[in-house]
Scaffold this active site. Sequence first.
Site, PDB file in Angstrom:
ATOM      1  N   ASN A 127     -13.759   3.003 -14.736  1.00 44.97           N
ATOM      2  CA  ASN A 127     -14.468   1.800 -13.768  1.00 44.97           C
ATOM      3  C   ASN A 127     -15.296   2.528 -12.967  1.00 44.97           C
ATOM      4  O   ASN A 127     -15.301   3.637 -12.676  1.00 44.97           O
ATOM      5  CB  ASN A 127     -12.891   1.416 -13.135  1.00 44.97           C
ATOM      6  CG  ASN A 127     -12.314   2.113 -12.241  1.00 44.97           C
ATOM      7  OD1 ASN A 127     -13.007   2.199 -11.254  1.00 44.97           O
ATOM      8  ND2 ASN A 127     -11.393   3.523 -12.345  1.00 44.97           N
ATOM      9  N   ASN A 160      -6.052  11.358  -9.006  1.00 46.86           N
ATOM     10  CA  ASN A 160      -7.233  10.040  -9.543  1.00 46.86           C
ATOM     11  C   ASN A 160      -7.370  10.260 -10.619  1.00 46.86           C
ATOM     12  O   ASN A 160      -7.469  11.014 -11.181  1.00 46.86           O
ATOM     13  CB  ASN A 160      -7.896  10.041  -7.969  1.00 46.86           C
ATOM     14  CG  ASN A 160      -8.678   9.226  -7.234  1.00 46.86           C
ATOM     15  OD1 ASN A 160      -9.181   8.028  -8.312  1.00 46.86           O
ATOM     16  ND2 ASN A 160      -8.679   8.970  -6.352  1.00 46.86           N
ATOM     17  N   ASN A 218      -4.547   2.435   0.696  1.00 49.92           N
ATOM     18  CA  ASN A 218      -5.260   3.091   0.235  1.00 49.92           C
ATOM     19  C   ASN A 218      -6.305   3.226   0.995  1.00 49.92           C
ATOM     20  O   ASN A 218      -6.620   1.564   1.203  1.00 49.92           O
ATOM     21  CB  ASN A 218      -5.518   2.892  -1.718  1.00 49.92           C
ATOM     22  CG  ASN A 218      -6.302   3.448  -1.703  1.00 49.92           C
ATOM     23  OD1 ASN A 218      -7.317   3.886  -2.184  1.00 49.92           O
ATOM     24  ND2 ASN A 218      -5.612   4.894  -2.719  1.00 49.92           N
ATOM     25  N   ASN A 272      -6.943   7.924   0.107  1.00 51.84           N
ATOM     26  CA  ASN A 272      -8.044   8.036  -1.183  1.00 51.84           C
ATOM     27  C   ASN A 272      -9.821   8.988  -0.517  1.00 51.84           C
ATOM     28  O   ASN A 272     -10.658   8.526  -0.865  1.00 51.84           O
ATOM     29  CB  ASN A 272      -8.235   6.906  -1.953  1.00 51.84           C
ATOM     30  CG  ASN A 272      -9.875   7.195  -3.081  1.00 51.84           C
ATOM     31  OD1 ASN A 272      -9.971   8.323  -3.923  1.00 51.84           O
ATOM     32  ND2 ASN A 272     -10.731   6.169  -3.127  1.00 51.84           N
ATOM     33  N   GLY A 302      -8.550   0.534  -2.456  1.00 50.40           N
ATOM     34  CA  GLY A 302      -9.173   0.757  -1.418  1.00 50.40           C
ATOM     35  C   GLY A 302      -9.566   0.245  -0.277  1.00 50.40           C
ATOM     36  O   GLY A 302     -10.446  -0.729  -1.095  1.00 50.40           O
ATOM     37  N   CYS A 361     -12.103   9.680  -4.693  1.00 55.23           N
ATOM     38  CA  CYS A 361     -12.687   8.943  -5.481  1.00 55.23           C
ATOM     39  C   CYS A 361     -14.506   8.616  -6.158  1.00 55.23           C
ATOM     40  O   CYS A 361     -15.272   9.199  -4.525  1.00 55.23           O
ATOM     41  CB  CYS A 361     -12.933   7.310  -4.431  1.00 55.23           C
ATOM     42  SG  CYS A 361     -13.741   5.891  -6.059  1.00 55.23           S
ATOM     43  N   GLY A 413      -5.645   6.323 -17.750  1.00 60.10           N
ATOM     44  CA  GLY A 413      -5.014   5.590 -18.954  1.00 60.10           C
ATOM     45  C   GLY A 413      -4.339   6.325 -19.869  1.00 60.10           C
ATOM     46  O   GLY A 413      -4.804   7.812 -18.760  1.00 60.10           O
ATOM     47  N   GLY A 461      -1.133   8.588 -13.607  1.00 62.24           N
ATOM     48  CA  GLY A 461      -2.203   9.135 -14.717  1.00 62.24           C
ATOM     49  C   GLY A 461      -1.088   8.913 -16.317  1.00 62.24           C
ATOM     50  O   GLY A 461      -0.631   9.310 -17.220  1.00 62.24           O
TER      51      GLY A 461
END
Lengths: 313, 409
Positions: free
Chosen positions: B160, B283, B190, B218, B137, B221, B308, B334
């Site tokens: 994260n 996202n 991004n 993005n 990003g 976020c 994940g 995803g």
Amino acid sequence: MFLSDAELIEARRILPRQWIQWYHAPALASAVRAGQFVHVRTGDWSGLVLRRPFTVNTADPATGIVSIHFREVGRGTAWLAHMRAGDRLDVLGPLGQGFQVDPRNRHLLLIAGGVGIADLRLLADEAIHDGRQVVLLYGARDASEVYPSSLLPDELEYVVATEDGSVGHRGLVTDLVTEYEAWADQAFACGPVPMLRVLAGIAAGRTKRLGVATLGRKRGGGKPVPMGSPQARRKAFLQVSMEQRMGCAVGACLGCVVWGVDGPQRVCREGPVFASEEIDWEATVGTARPAAPSDRRTAPRTRRAAPAGRAGR
Amino acid sequence: MKARKRVITSGGKAKRSPTVRKIKPAWVGPVARTERPRSTAARPEAATPAAPRADPVAGLRAPDAAADLASGGAAATLAATEPAARPGAGTVDLAVDLGRGLVLENPVLVASGTFGYGVEYGEVVDVQRIGAICCKGTTLRPRVGNQPPRVTETPAGMLNSIGLQNPGVDAVIERYAAIWAGWQVPVIVNVAGESIEDYVGVVRKLDGVPGVAGVELNISCPNVGKGGLQFAIDRDAASAVTRAVRAATDLPLIVKLSPNVSDVRPIARAIADAGADALSAVNTLSGMALRPDRSGPLLGNVYGGLSGPAIKPVALRIVYEVAQVVDIPIIAIGGVAGIDDVLDYLAAGAVAVQVGTAVFADPVLPVRLVDELRAVCAARGLDSYGPLVGTALPRRPVPPSAKGVEYRP
């Protein structure tokens, strides 16, 4: 940096919940330098999605054998501890910047807290091979957690401090440093953040305290070297190996930063070895995972996630 | 004419492989879904006005580009006379058109934030074989990011909270654009920001830079307190930022959806209507973790984004929902960790996938997925993966998932 397929030769439990595993990975054994680490893929054991970083404990290019030393702290390391001889491991490495030893220095002081010795073990081997004198100061909670001297090279002077006094000096390993700071040309440390912070304070005041002369034609002046460069790290008295929870280990995800005086520093790329003056210790201690209350009082023991699974529980 | 490397020319002059072909999202209608890829390729390019004119034979060429370049015409003729579906891995063409001439050689991308700027993995990964790279990003001004710890593993996933650490768009262009321009693989930048002006400012700087193949907005976020989430959860704000960026650039524009909304469909439709060329979904989900001793939150930023395999069902649901309401391509993100995940997302209506968290465990996974997808197509006698897209979609739109968990007799 490359992917290797390492075969487990032998695993040994050396201390309660601490293991050393020897792997056959010839390319890695030749390429790795002291202080560098490898990123190990765990089996997909009910959803472990991240690799685990481990500092290379010993490496023998002649036989192609690399060892890692870790403490079982979570599911990833528990999985690793169940490996059997002949099992294979997907290893990415060597990664990061290793320790920088000034070639002129003869006396090296290594200071380890708990399983932090894993980061310094290869440095000791290399230094002894190069004919340097090495003193290892080791801090542990009690006698049951003291690293066995049989696993260390004979040429090394090994000094132990335990918090309860059951072996060696009673107190913290940092208490021992003042006896050796005048003797040492360079110091290298790995352990919990509070310990490293105390050492950084000692290192910062050392020149003034000892009245160390800066020799050479330029009296230590000379061309300024940029902070964080290998030259600057070689000049620093103390280098520390830092730990942080890690994602990619190649510098892509920016997950494993520690706070340096110049802003965030990636442990996996700029580190894991830093000169002590590169780190903003106030910020790092503030954001470090506070240890359990008993640990906070007793710096050198603490849970040391570092090679034992920076990323994982 | 802007010197953009992304321009895909027809004939032998193509710098990239000349085998690119337009694949329309197969879910645009029941007819399209049953069409053979050959006729899909020949359809008029009305929906992508900026796309280069399609070479009528390009789609029929065998994808072994290097060999074909020499004997281009002959190979094309040969291919045209043969049946379209020939078994064998060498004949499968995975090219995908994301709009405005952003044509990827294959539909496996790497997700933003997991691959840095494409250079970090060095020779471990052959980046040229990836469909496209979405870089970290990028904001107008440098950002130092959040306090550590920033990542932690969670069951079948990771959290994260990097906080958009990046050196700013100027430094990104200066350091990496020249490298990207030398690559065959398209790099999609991004873009993140706290206001519409931020987004427009970044995109204006990226416009026309050689090496920048497209932008991914993005707008979701979850780590930036100010702005950030607001664009993605509000239909009008999402539409406004998309429209403003659309007006500022001719670059292919992808907008990344947030899963942290109750009903994603009106937002997706608003973004599509505002001129986005493609959507990427999704996202990270907002989440948190505690310290081992439970004395407080683990992450320095308290909250983090979950990614994940843990989020795959959520992302699959959103792709499935969005595919029913928009006509632009959807890129699924995803928990892609294997070929089954890729096929699931394709069946749910995505035309491409991004691999994110799984790259950390297995850096060569994206490249392997490309090979596996090609093998799957070959095993089914397909010469493109078009027929795999949208097979799970319902014939008529189903109720939104906002009501999906209610009891229905």
